[in-house]
Design a protein around this motif. Structure first.
Motif: not given
Length: 162
Positions: A104-122
């Motif tokens: 099992t692997r748990f990982y995380q990241f903080v993103d600054s997308p500068s958007s108000t449109s729908a975003i998909t993270y995969a």
């Protein structure tokens, strides 16, 4: 009234309960393993948390895990012959067992997308191995027996006021 910085504005989560297998060694988006969010402000940050349950036929230390925002890779870029990602595998056993001992692997990241449109993270991975396979939510040998576990993988997105 202004929203205070750091406040969690929304949470989106998804889980993948079915299995997925691939023989690709390159960066792979895992089929059906993504989550979408629409930020309320361009100053918002998105905290992405990923937990994967998997087993591969190549040594665990060969895997690098990553996240895509739509078509943009978020982790460290490949530099020269080095691989790049957000997290490497976390080896949880001492003996080589690429048959019935899942990781099992748990990982995380903080993103600054500068958007108000729908975003998909995969979630995605890559490996330096030239052959082998990766199996999500199951062991390599997927036999109906006590030594061959199955699991669930998940993605949690949190919009945080910026």
């Amino acid at each position: 009234a202004a929203i205070s910085t750091g406040k969690v504005l929304q949470v989106v989560s998804t889980k993948k309960t079915d299995t997925f297998s691939t023989t690709s060694a390159s960066m792979v988006d895992i089929t059906g393993f993504s989550a979408s969010i629409t930020p309320s402000s361009t100053s918002s940050k998105i905290l992405i948390q990923v937990c994967v349950f998997y087993e591969g036929t190549t040594p665990e230390q060969e895997y690098l895990w990553d996240i895509y925002r739509d078509s943009t890779k978020l982790g460290s870029p490949k530099v020269g012959s080095r691989g790049g990602g957000i997290a490497s595998a976390a080896v949880v056993h001492t003996a080589a067992n690429q048959d019935s001992t899942p990781e099992t692997r748990f990982y995380q990241f903080v993103d600054s997308p500068s958007s108000t449109s729908a975003i998909t993270y995969a979630a995605s991975y890559n490996t330096s191995a030239t052959s082998g396979s990766l199996h999500l939510n199951r062991t390599v040998t997927d036999t109906d027996g006590g030594n061959y576990e199955r699991g669930v993988s998940s993605i949690i997105l949190q919009e945080i006021a910026g």
